[in-house]
Design a protein around this motif. Sequence first.
Motif, PDB file in Angstrom:
ATOM      1  N   ASP A 102       0.836  -1.289  -0.020  1.00  0.00           N
ATOM      2  CA  ASP A 102      -0.182  -0.037   0.098  1.00  0.00           C
ATOM      3  C   ASP A 102       0.874   1.438   0.002  1.00  0.00           C
ATOM      4  OD1 ASP A 102      -2.527  -1.248   0.194  1.00  0.00           O
ATOM      5  OD2 ASP A 102      -2.308  -1.711   2.139  1.00  0.00           O
ATOM      6  N   GLN A 103       0.402   2.362  -0.404  1.00  0.00           N
ATOM      7  CA  GLN A 103       1.038   3.720  -0.424  1.00  0.00           C
ATOM      8  C   GLN A 103      -0.043   4.665   0.296  1.00  0.00           C
ATOM      9  OE1 GLN A 103       3.372   4.466  -4.292  1.00  0.00           O
ATOM     10  NE2 GLN A 103       1.303   3.947  -4.984  1.00  0.00           N
ATOM     11  N   ALA A 128       3.899  17.504  -1.357  1.00  0.00           N
ATOM     12  CA  ALA A 128       3.277  16.162  -0.563  1.00  0.00           C
ATOM     13  C   ALA A 128       4.337  15.070  -1.228  1.00  0.00           C
ATOM     14  CB  ALA A 128       1.854  15.987  -1.414  1.00  0.00           C
ATOM     15  N   THR A 129       4.350  14.006  -0.329  1.00  0.00           N
ATOM     16  CA  THR A 129       5.171  13.071  -0.823  1.00  0.00           C
ATOM     17  C   THR A 129       4.443  11.719  -0.816  1.00  0.00           C
ATOM     18  OG1 THR A 129       5.482  12.753   1.697  1.00  0.00           O
ATOM     19  CG2 THR A 129       7.119  13.928   0.221  1.00  0.00           C
ATOM     20  N   GLY A 130       4.692  10.769  -1.494  1.00  0.00           N
ATOM     21  CA  GLY A 130       3.980   9.508  -1.867  1.00  0.00           C
ATOM     22  C   GLY A 130       4.611   8.292  -1.253  1.00  0.00           C
ATOM     23  N   GLY A 131       4.172   7.207  -1.935  1.00  0.00           N
ATOM     24  CA  GLY A 131       4.558   5.688  -1.640  1.00  0.00           C
ATOM     25  C   GLY A 131       5.710   5.333  -2.589  1.00  0.00           C
ATOM     26  N   GLY A 170      -0.836   3.541  -8.741  1.00  0.00           N
ATOM     27  CA  GLY A 170       0.155   2.531  -8.478  1.00  0.00           C
ATOM     28  C   GLY A 170       0.729   1.910  -9.623  1.00  0.00           C
ATOM     29  N   ASN A 171       1.355   0.674  -9.187  1.00  0.00           N
ATOM     30  CA  ASN A 171       1.929  -0.118 -10.266  1.00  0.00           C
ATOM     31  C   ASN A 171       1.949  -1.746  -9.880  1.00  0.00           C
ATOM     32  OD1 ASN A 171       3.929  -0.626  -8.271  1.00  0.00           O
ATOM     33  ND2 ASN A 171       5.389   0.747  -9.016  1.00  0.00           N
ATOM     34  N   ALA A 172       2.646  -2.399 -10.522  1.00  0.00           N
ATOM     35  CA  ALA A 172       2.534  -3.985 -10.490  1.00  0.00           C
ATOM     36  C   ALA A 172       3.001  -4.389  -9.038  1.00  0.00           C
ATOM     37  CB  ALA A 172       3.519  -4.676 -11.354  1.00  0.00           C
ATOM     38  N   PRO A 178      -4.518   5.992  -1.471  1.00  0.00           N
ATOM     39  CA  PRO A 178      -5.918   6.754  -1.410  1.00  0.00           C
ATOM     40  C   PRO A 178      -5.933   8.223  -1.518  1.00  0.00           C
ATOM     41  CG  PRO A 178      -5.461   5.169   0.598  1.00  0.00           C
ATOM     42  CD  PRO A 178      -4.362   5.320  -0.360  1.00  0.00           C
ATOM     43  N   GLN A 179      -6.973   9.011  -2.173  1.00  0.00           N
ATOM     44  CA  GLN A 179      -6.612  10.293  -2.458  1.00  0.00           C
ATOM     45  C   GLN A 179      -6.902  10.962  -1.064  1.00  0.00           C
ATOM     46  OE1 GLN A 179     -10.336  12.532  -4.072  1.00  0.00           O
ATOM     47  NE2 GLN A 179      -9.068  12.105  -5.999  1.00  0.00           N
TER      48      GLN A 179
END
Length: 194
Positions: A102-103, A128-131, A170-172, A178-179
């Motif tokens: 998950d991210q 903002a930073t993500g996963g 996302g990816n593989a 989640p927004q």
Amino acid sequence: ESPRSRPPTAAIPGIVPSPVTIGEPYVVSVGVSAGSRPPQGAVLVSDAQGANCTVTLSATGTGSCSLVSNAAGTRTVRATYAGRLAFDASTVTTTQVVQVGDQTIVFSSPAAGASIPYAAGGSVPLVATGGNSGNPVVFSTTTPATCGVSGSNLTLAGAGPCVIRADQAGNANYNAAPQITRNVTIAKAAQTII
């Protein structure tokens, strides 16, 4: 009984946890037996995707080590006893399911509920930073009358409430994050009569 009269048998009696999520460690237990005398030496454990560890066998011919898989899917975990002294080599395989991760997006600026003074042609950085997918955090707005988005900048269009959305695909190996929604206010600019 000669050690060679019964070649050693490598085994993987357990993997914990199973399944596992990408990037999280899991412990592979191994054992090598050869009749009444446990073999000595080491067992190389790998997941066929570049993760590996080495187990030095205890006096009972057992041991464990940890792997971390960097790709989701079903991994083939291989334990290879290279052999030592009078003991032959032995290999065994099993499977381990590595689940998609998950991210999470962390929206740092502007702060929730911030009041941003209007300025014609003005803009404010969006941070903002993500996963771990490596995909960028993408911003958008649902209130174009008061604010817009240009890349990672909030553009000021008029006074009033402004709703900013942050998304990451996302990816593989990772699910889409989640927004995140951030509510701010574009405040009326002050005027001066000269």
